[in-house]
Design a protein around this motif. Structure first.
Motif, PDB file in Angstrom:
ATOM      1  N   THR A  60     -73.068  43.137   3.347  1.00 47.19           N
ATOM      2  CA  THR A  60     -72.147  42.033   3.282  1.00 47.19           C
ATOM      3  C   THR A  60     -72.507  40.807   4.114  1.00 47.19           C
ATOM      4  O   THR A  60     -73.088  40.984   5.337  1.00 47.19           O
ATOM      5  N   SER A  61     -71.898  39.691   3.613  1.00 49.45           N
ATOM      6  CA  SER A  61     -71.671  38.541   4.652  1.00 49.45           C
ATOM      7  C   SER A  61     -71.128  38.915   5.736  1.00 49.45           C
ATOM      8  O   SER A  61     -70.112  39.596   5.582  1.00 49.45           O
ATOM      9  N   ALA A  66     -65.473  38.503   3.444  1.00 46.24           N
ATOM     10  CA  ALA A  66     -66.492  39.229   2.730  1.00 46.24           C
ATOM     11  C   ALA A  66     -66.518  40.590   3.270  1.00 46.24           C
ATOM     12  O   ALA A  66     -66.473  41.786   2.585  1.00 46.24           O
ATOM     13  N   LEU A  89     -76.459  36.589   3.535  1.00 45.41           N
ATOM     14  CA  LEU A  89     -75.445  36.323   2.302  1.00 45.41           C
ATOM     15  C   LEU A  89     -74.222  35.457   2.490  1.00 45.41           C
ATOM     16  O   LEU A  89     -73.652  35.050   1.812  1.00 45.41           O
ATOM     17  N   ALA A  90     -74.413  34.746   3.619  1.00 43.60           N
ATOM     18  CA  ALA A  90     -73.568  33.730   4.136  1.00 43.60           C
ATOM     19  C   ALA A  90     -73.934  32.344   3.308  1.00 43.60           C
ATOM     20  O   ALA A  90     -74.783  32.255   2.430  1.00 43.60           O
ATOM     21  N   PHE A  93     -77.253  31.476   0.574  1.00 41.29           N
ATOM     22  CA  PHE A  93     -77.939  32.577  -0.235  1.00 41.29           C
ATOM     23  C   PHE A  93     -78.551  31.829  -1.313  1.00 41.29           C
ATOM     24  O   PHE A  93     -77.898  31.269  -1.919  1.00 41.29           O
ATOM     25  N   GLY A 115     -70.656  38.895  -1.212  1.00 43.74           N
ATOM     26  CA  GLY A 115     -70.878  37.571  -0.837  1.00 43.74           C
ATOM     27  C   GLY A 115     -69.923  36.317  -1.287  1.00 43.74           C
ATOM     28  O   GLY A 115     -68.766  36.630  -1.655  1.00 43.74           O
ATOM     29  N   HIS A 116     -70.415  35.280  -1.630  1.00 47.26           N
ATOM     30  CA  HIS A 116     -69.556  34.008  -1.947  1.00 47.26           C
ATOM     31  C   HIS A 116     -70.205  33.080  -3.019  1.00 47.26           C
ATOM     32  O   HIS A 116     -71.531  33.487  -3.568  1.00 47.26           O
TER      33      HIS A 116
END
Length: 170
Positions: A60-61, A66, A89-90, A93, A115-116
């Motif tokens: 995970t971020s 997240a 992942l922030a 990415f 993530g995003h």
């Protein structure tokens, strides 16, 4: 991403519904899921658990929304010990960072990333040959990565409304 052996399954989960940026007074890093976002993610986690994804690692971020999404899913899967944070992942990415993450978890046959946007959709699109797609909040995508290459096949893209509806029946 470079894999030296067989195919790997890589699942992408966008974080759930979070407090809107213009309504949040703190750092964006600390912007949480809303009450509705947590409740919907609980139902989605039930649905995802029925998919039998055999996830070996949940990455995970570090951003709170997240992390909260990943924690809800990990708890439902009974996989809290598989949960790790990864700043790649922030922001920023991309396919190169994906390759670094996959290399760091090279022993896994299946990995789930939380993530995003817009970076997750862009990365998935590149993996599957330049496709344009949008990963809605709390949507789940699965990509099978061919061994030793950056090429992948989209296995599925499940919108959040379907996951929530299915999770309500689980």
């Amino acid at each position: 991403p470079r894999r030296s052996s067989s195919a790997m399954k890589c699942y992408f989960l966008r974080h759930g519904i979070a407090v809107e940026p213009d309504e949040w007074r703190g750092s964006d890093v600390d912007r949480p899921l809303t009450r509705e976002g947590r409740a919907r993610m609980e139902r989605e986690a039930k649905a995802i658990a029925t998919l039998s994804l055999d996830v070996e690692c949940i990455v995970t971020s570090p951003l709170l929304r997240a992390k909260q999404t990943a924690e809800i899913l990990a708890a439902r899967l009974g996989a809290r010990d598989l949960l790790v944070e990864d700043a790649r992942l922030a922001g920023g990415f991309d396919i190169d960072r994906l390759g670094e993450i996959l290399k760091a978890h090279a022993g896994a046959d299946s990995i789930l990333l939380v993530g995003h946007e817009p970076t997750m959709s862009a990365t998935i699109g590149k993996l599957i040959g330049g496709a344009a797609l949008e990963l809605k909040k709390a949507a789940l995508a699965g990509v099978e990565l061919a061994g030793g290459s950056a090429a992948g096949t989209l296995l599925f893209l499940i919108p959040p409304k379907l996951l929530v509806k299915f999770g309500s029946y689980c």
